[in-house]
Structures are given as C-alpha cells and as structure tokens.
Design an enzyme around this catalytic site. Structure first.
Site, PDB file in Angstrom:
ATOM      1  N   LYS A 172       4.184 -38.562 -36.503  1.00  0.00           N
ATOM      2  CA  LYS A 172       4.974 -37.952 -37.639  1.00  0.00           C
ATOM      3  C   LYS A 172       6.362 -38.202 -37.681  1.00  0.00           C
ATOM      4  CE  LYS A 172       6.826 -34.001 -38.665  1.00  0.00           C
ATOM      5  NZ  LYS A 172       7.867 -34.324 -39.632  1.00  0.00           N
ATOM      6  N   CYS A 281      21.680 -36.079 -29.903  1.00  0.00           N
ATOM      7  CA  CYS A 281      21.682 -34.943 -29.019  1.00  0.00           C
ATOM      8  C   CYS A 281      22.577 -35.061 -27.868  1.00  0.00           C
ATOM      9  CB  CYS A 281      20.137 -34.754 -28.782  1.00  0.00           C
ATOM     10  SG  CYS A 281      19.294 -36.308 -28.064  1.00  0.00           S
ATOM     11  N   GLU A 381      24.940 -26.111 -30.966  1.00  0.00           N
ATOM     12  CA  GLU A 381      24.918 -27.747 -31.019  1.00  0.00           C
ATOM     13  C   GLU A 381      25.349 -27.880 -32.657  1.00  0.00           C
ATOM     14  OE1 GLU A 381      22.209 -31.307 -30.093  1.00  0.00           O
ATOM     15  OE2 GLU A 381      21.353 -29.584 -31.123  1.00  0.00           O
TER      16      GLU A 381
END
Length: 488
Positions: A172, A281, A381
């Site tokens: 996906k 990330c 983050e």
C-alpha cells in the site's frame, strides 16, 4: 500515468469505485485521481498472492533474481520519467530525484537481484551421529506500507528483498504520493513477474492499511511511518500474531565537537536537515554544538540556510521544494509557533516564504531555533526543515543530550578525534551513527532503530532475515534408533 490498482498482474478499479485525489504540492493543483483500495480489494489481492505463492517460492532463486535485475534495468531506462513523476507528486526537487532517488532505487533492485541466490542457511554442530541443517524459508504473503516522503525509493527498499526471498507482496503506497509506485507496477508487469506476485494498492490507512494489518493470511507486515500508527499496527496484528517490521519516527542528534572541520560540518548539517525539506525519519533535527565553536558555526549555518533556493521542484535550480501536503505544512508551522511559546529563539525562518510565486505551495522556510533540550520541539518529531540548536561543554554532556529522547534511529557526530568518535558511536542510543557524515545509506547496510523508532531492519542481510523464517531439519545419519530412545 497509471491510476488504478494493480492486482494479479492487471490494473483494475476499486470494487467500491472509490478514488483518491492526488495534488501537486507546488501549486495545490489536482494531478489526477487514483483508485482507492478498501478491505475487499485487499482480500482479492491476498487471493491472487495465495494462488501465485507456490510457483514463486519454488522458482529457481537465480530466476527470481534475474527478474529483479530486469526491473532495475527498466527503471534505469525510464529514469527521467520517474524522476519527474516523483518530483511532481512529492515536492522533492528534481535535482535530487534524478541524482539520488532513482539511482538509489536502481541500486537496491540490483543488490537484492544478486542476493536472491546467495542467502544461505547453515549447519550447526550438534550431537554425534546427527546432521542438523537450517534453511531460510519465505514468510509467504507479505504486506507492506510505504510512506509519502520517499515513495519511489522506499518501494524498492521493501519490494526488492521480499521478492528476492520468495515472498508474494501486497503493497500500500501512501495515498498522498502513489504515482511512482504505480509506475513501478507497470514495469513489474512489463518485465515478466508472474501475476499475483506483486500487488500494489493505493488506499487510506484506516481502510486498506488496517486490513493489511489484521488479515489472517498475511504473515508479515513491513511498515514505515509514524510511531503512533506503528502502535496501532501492533494492536491490529495481534489476531494472527503477524511478524512485524516497524521503521518509525526519529529525532536525530547531530553533534559538532570543537575539533571538527567546521566547513564540512556546516554543509553536512544542512544536508542532514534540509534535504527533502526535512521530511526524513533520519533527519539531523537536533544540532548539538560544543560551546567553543557554537557562534562561528551558527553564523555560517544560518547564512547557508538563508541562501537555500526555494522553488518549483521541476526547476533544476531548486534546492528545496514544498512540503508534501497542506496538512503537514500547518503541522510544521505549529511547531514554529510552539518554539516561541516555549521561550525558544528563532534564528532564521519559522514562516512561509514571502515570494508570491510560492504562495500556492506548501512551503516553509529553512528554520533554525535555539532551544532547551527539554523543550517539546527538541523531543518531538517535527518532520520538516526545522532544526533545534543546543550547546554543550563536555563529551558527557553531549551524550546525555543526544540520548535524552525516546527515539533512536539515526545520529551523527563531527570530530577529528578518533577515540572520541568510536566511543561516542558506541554510547549513542541509535540504530545508525554517522561519523563526519550524515544520511549515508546503501542497500548492503542495515537501516532501522530502537526505542520509539521501531524494530526490525531494512537492507542488507538483516532484511533478508526479516522476510524469511528458519526451519531446522534433523537427520539421523547412522540410520539407527537414536541413543536417546534406548531402553535402560
């Protein structure tokens, strides 16, 4: 461009007829609408994978590898098209998609194409009279969820090793950026992968993603994304005790010592946080400077940040494009506001650019904020062109600051002291540490983290272990009754 689901070697509409709009983040224009997979579409992809699995796992591993090598060649042959498609869909500048994303994608498929027939089992020493050998078997049907920040590259990171190991895949891609993944699906079909081996289904996380997580026939799920979503996947996968591989958030420390090469460190720090608009990330989002060089470093670093050219991702001169969505732009701007509320000092940036030509896009200026290590902007983050700056006096202070976050993905340090470099690399709590560099990746080197950054690894021999499971086989080589069964 391709806009339909790829299931069993064919492009088909979603059973519900659902569609997902895909926008250009530079001007918010509609690029196209793609089919939106839901649970029923995942189910038919699983059925296709189930039918394809026996033949695929029984295929000569060298032949599986050859298909991956052909796919690499096809991607290389369509490099310009893929680079432009990725830039248009994500906002990532063309200079980077062309020079980094596409070549890294090709390298990944070639690496695992060569790995397919070289991943070995082993023979452990056991009791006299017995042979024990351990084989690595494919997990079977694998689900994969790709994030929106590097869709072309991350499709390769997940697809290539899973296929090399003999698994069938249901992937996906992110609903925001599905276009390069669907183009890869066309190339998968064209180079001759058997139907059902690869299935690519754009869809929303709460529908298609949730079904991948809870489907009883999917034996493993590989997910890259937020820590919050990772926790939800853990809960949803409990029904069939699915094997999980989670690459989640990060809050990378980037430490500069007083003996570092300042020019290299300034350039490296800019790469660490501003490449791909900070949407990585592993971004070096916490800049930790030794007090003796902090003023000089910041003067040069701020000057570099202000010189970065923002613009149309398709312009070869653009160095930083827009963030990938309006929602994410607002999230980053909210952290800029929070920085001020917490008492931080915005040294540059912290707002949208004033250039009217950029007004329709999802831009945020390169942002540098002086803050305390305990501030939320240093703990959470942000995932944008936003770096916090703190200072330290001793090596131990730097280590405490670096490890004082719940994440542990990537970290960097800049020093000419060899002993310090190795000592700090050992003590920093992270899955990856770069010394006098940052964000260097290669398909042969494991990629992943600890703590809230998840578990499991992409790349190298480590990821082949993630996509296989060991089977231990015992042979009584003397063909006699085992001594363990002898009567007294």
């Amino acid at each position: 461009m391709q806009t339909r689901l790829f299931i069993n070697g064919e492009f088909v509409d979603a059973l519900s007829g659902a569609s997902i709009p895909v926008h250009n983040p530079f001007d918010n224009s509609l690029i196209c609408e793609v089919a939106g997979a839901e649970a029923a579409d995942v189910d038919r992809a699983v059925a296709a994978a189930r039918a394809a699995l026996p033949g695929w796992r029984a295929m000569d591993a060298a032949d599986r590898g050859l298909l991956l090598l052909r796919l690499a060649d096809a991607i290389e042959g369509n490099a310009d098209e893929l680079a432009e498609l990725e830039a248009r869909d994500t906002g990532h500048p063309l200079r980077d998609t062309r020079n980094l994303d596409v070549p890294r994608t090709v390298r990944c498929y070639r690496y695992f194409g060569g790995m397919a027939d070289k991943f070995e089992g082993f023979v452990p020493p056991v009791y006299p009279g017995f042979l024990n050998y351990v084989e690595r078997e494919p997990v079977g049907i694998v689900g994969q969820i790709v994030p929106w920040n590097f869709p072309l590259m991350f499709t390769a990171w997940k697809l290539a090793p899973a296929l090399a190991a003999g698994n069938c895949v249901i992937m996906k891609p992110a609903e925001l950026t599905p276009l390069s993944s669907l183009r890869i699906a066309e190339l998968v079909r064209d180079v001759g992968f058997p139907p059902g081996v690869v299935n690519i289904l754009p869809g929303y996380g709460h529908t298609a993603g949730a079904r991948l997580a809870d489907h009883p026939e999917i034996g493993k799920l590989s997910f890259t994304g937020s820590t919050e979503t990772g926790r939800n996947i853990v809960r949803m996968s409990a029904g069939n005790l699915k094997k999980l591989q989670l690459e989640l958030g990060g809050k990378g420390a980037n430490i500069v010592f007083e003996d570092a090469n300042i020019t290299a460190a300034v350039n490296g720090a800019a790469w660490a946080i501003f490449h791909n608009q900070g949407q990585a990330c592993i971004a070096g989002s916490r800049l930790i400077l030794q007090e003796a060089i902090a003023d000089e470093f910041l003067e040069r670093f701020i000057g570099l940040a202000r010189s970065i050219r923002l613009g149309d991702p398709l312009d070869s001169l653009t160095e930083m494009g827009p963030l990938t969505s309006k929602e994410h732009q607002q999230r980053v701007l909210a952290y800029c506001k929070l920085a001020v509320e917490e008492g931080g000092e915005i040294l540059t940036g912290g707002k949208v650019p004033s250039d009217p030509a950029l007004a329709a896009g999802f831009f945020v200026e390169p942002t540098i904020v002086r803050a305390k290590p305990s501030d939320r902007i240093c703990q959470e983050e942000v995932f944008g062109p936003f770096v916090s700056v703190t200072t330290f006096s001793s090596d131990q202070d730097a280590l405490v600051i670096a490890n004082d976050v719940p994440y542990g993905l990537g970290s960097g340090l800049w020093t000419n002291n060899l002993q310090r470099a190795h000592r700090m690399a050992r003590e920093i709590r992270a899955g990856m540490v770069w010394i006098n560099s940052y964000k260097v990746v290669h398909p042969g080197s494991p990629f992943g983290g600890v703590g809230k950054s998840g578990y499991g690894r992409e790349m190298g021999f480590e990821v082949m272990r993630e996509y296989t499971q060991p089977k231990s086989v015992w042979v009584n080589v003397d063909a006699q009754i085992s001594p363990f069964y002898k009567r007294p």
